[in-house]
Design a protein around this motif. Sequence first.
Motif, PDB file in Angstrom:
ATOM      1  N   VAL A  23      79.462  54.985  37.236  1.00 19.68           N
ATOM      2  CA  VAL A  23      78.205  55.515  37.747  1.00 19.68           C
ATOM      3  C   VAL A  23      77.338  55.816  36.529  1.00 19.68           C
ATOM      4  CG1 VAL A  23      77.102  57.328  39.063  1.00 19.68           C
ATOM      5  CG2 VAL A  23      79.326  56.466  39.786  1.00 19.68           C
ATOM      6  N   LEU A  24      76.388  54.932  36.277  1.00 17.02           N
ATOM      7  CA  LEU A  24      75.538  55.042  35.101  1.00 17.02           C
ATOM      8  C   LEU A  24      74.075  55.075  35.530  1.00 17.02           C
ATOM      9  CD1 LEU A  24      77.277  52.409  32.786  1.00 17.02           C
ATOM     10  CD2 LEU A  24      77.416  54.889  32.580  1.00 17.02           C
ATOM     11  N   PRO A  25      73.221  55.726  34.765  1.00 19.41           N
ATOM     12  CA  PRO A  25      71.802  55.762  35.115  1.00 19.41           C
ATOM     13  C   PRO A  25      71.215  54.355  35.205  1.00 19.41           C
ATOM     14  CG  PRO A  25      72.304  57.334  33.362  1.00 19.41           C
ATOM     15  CD  PRO A  25      73.521  56.488  33.541  1.00 19.41           C
ATOM     16  N   GLY A  26      70.536  54.079  36.303  1.00 22.54           N
ATOM     17  CA  GLY A  26      69.864  52.801  36.451  1.00 22.54           C
ATOM     18  C   GLY A  26      70.759  51.634  36.784  1.00 22.54           C
ATOM     19  N   VAL A  27      72.036  51.878  37.079  1.00 22.87           N
ATOM     20  CA  VAL A  27      72.975  50.801  37.413  1.00 22.87           C
ATOM     21  C   VAL A  27      73.299  50.859  38.902  1.00 22.87           C
ATOM     22  CG1 VAL A  27      75.306  49.890  37.063  1.00 22.87           C
ATOM     23  CG2 VAL A  27      73.971  50.704  35.101  1.00 22.87           C
ATOM     24  N   ALA A  53      77.663  51.386  29.155  1.00 26.12           N
ATOM     25  CA  ALA A  53      76.477  52.223  28.951  1.00 26.12           C
ATOM     26  C   ALA A  53      75.519  51.653  27.905  1.00 26.12           C
ATOM     27  CB  ALA A  53      76.899  53.644  28.585  1.00 26.12           C
ATOM     28  N   PRO A  54      75.995  51.213  26.725  1.00 27.41           N
ATOM     29  CA  PRO A  54      75.051  50.646  25.752  1.00 27.41           C
ATOM     30  C   PRO A  54      74.366  49.384  26.259  1.00 27.41           C
ATOM     31  CG  PRO A  54      77.142  51.211  24.702  1.00 27.41           C
ATOM     32  CD  PRO A  54      77.361  51.296  26.176  1.00 27.41           C
ATOM     33  N   VAL A  55      75.102  48.568  27.040  1.00 25.03           N
ATOM     34  CA  VAL A  55      74.516  47.348  27.592  1.00 25.03           C
ATOM     35  C   VAL A  55      73.451  47.707  28.628  1.00 25.03           C
ATOM     36  CG1 VAL A  55      75.000  45.188  28.806  1.00 25.03           C
ATOM     37  CG2 VAL A  55      76.675  46.123  27.195  1.00 25.03           C
ATOM     38  N   ALA A  56      73.781  48.683  29.493  1.00 26.90           N
ATOM     39  CA  ALA A  56      72.850  49.081  30.550  1.00 26.90           C
ATOM     40  C   ALA A  56      71.572  49.679  29.978  1.00 26.90           C
ATOM     41  CB  ALA A  56      73.524  50.071  31.493  1.00 26.90           C
ATOM     42  N   ALA A  57      71.640  50.184  28.762  1.00 30.66           N
ATOM     43  CA  ALA A  57      70.445  50.734  28.128  1.00 30.66           C
ATOM     44  C   ALA A  57      69.512  49.633  27.634  1.00 30.66           C
ATOM     45  CB  ALA A  57      70.841  51.642  26.964  1.00 30.66           C
TER      46      ALA A  57
END
Length: 352
Positions: free
Chosen positions: A169-173, A152-156
């Motif tokens: 399942v993460l936002p924007g991934v 999650a921190p990386v995807a942000a």
Amino acid sequence: MAASPAKPPTIRDVAERAGVSKSLVSLVLRGSGRVRPEKRQAVLRAMRELGYRPNAAARSLSERRSLPRALASTRAGRTPLVGVVLDDLRNPWFVDLLDGLNSLLHASGVHMLLADARLGRRTGQDPAGPFLDLGADGLVVVGTLPDPTALAPVAARLPVVVAGAREPVLPGVDVVCGDDVRGARLATEHLVGLGHRRIAHVAGTGAVGELRRRGFEAALRAHGLADLARVEPGDLTEEGGHRAAVRLLARPERPTAVLAVNDIAAVGVMSAAEELGLRVPHDVSVAGYDNTGVSRLRHLWLTTVDTAPQEVGRRAARCLLDRLDGRGGPGRVHLAAPALEVRGTTAPPPGD
């Protein structure tokens, strides 16, 4: 006593030899047009005389920090970098996926760097950390990580795509994988169609393992065979498949067919059957999953589910390239359609 090896020349050494500042040497290394020709020639001559070789990783980091993220894949004179974190280097299915992934990234002028998530776990390091330090433009996670929420921190901070797994399942991934429920149903329907009734499943771990188990059980329920189903836990490895098969095949009412969670586990099932004096497929049928190169070896010739790993890799690359170009939006799950490959390890049950 052996002499200590000479230290490699640095930017400071080049600057002193050329009679310029370190910042001007850096401009030359980045190909800046703001350097006068005579100064550029002096720097290049000093580099040749000293045998200086620029640190590509450091130069790439410097360039990336000086550019807006939105221009990552379009700015001229710069090569985008994508990090790939691989969960298990031993799984041949991932090799095929990487081939599809890299083919499209390479054709698009994107460099790919690979990190082993298992090694990171043993050393206590975050496998994605070095890519952030290098200023990577995006990240592809191949396979299931022990703690998917750690992404999650990386995807942000940068675009992330998960390939060959169903979590997180993460936002924007974006998630790109095979349709595991449908694939397991295909294989189970094949075994039922051959006349098998006592069918076992060597299960796997994670969301992929759960989905394949779900497809197996759904197919048996549809044929009224749920009470005869046997599920034995495994761990996606040959050793896990072997241990599970020994437990299954040593029972008095042993199954006449086994669906393994992947091809590697299926190899373990076949080894256990041989050790117990059972012939495949005459005494027990075995089906795998993934259609890896292992399944196509002539002495195995394993019936399996083709999950199109190269296509999964290409789709993952396309998703990432779209996000690098600013075309993103909410994360989506992209499923590749499976197909059954019938080979020599499945046949009607004994006595038929």
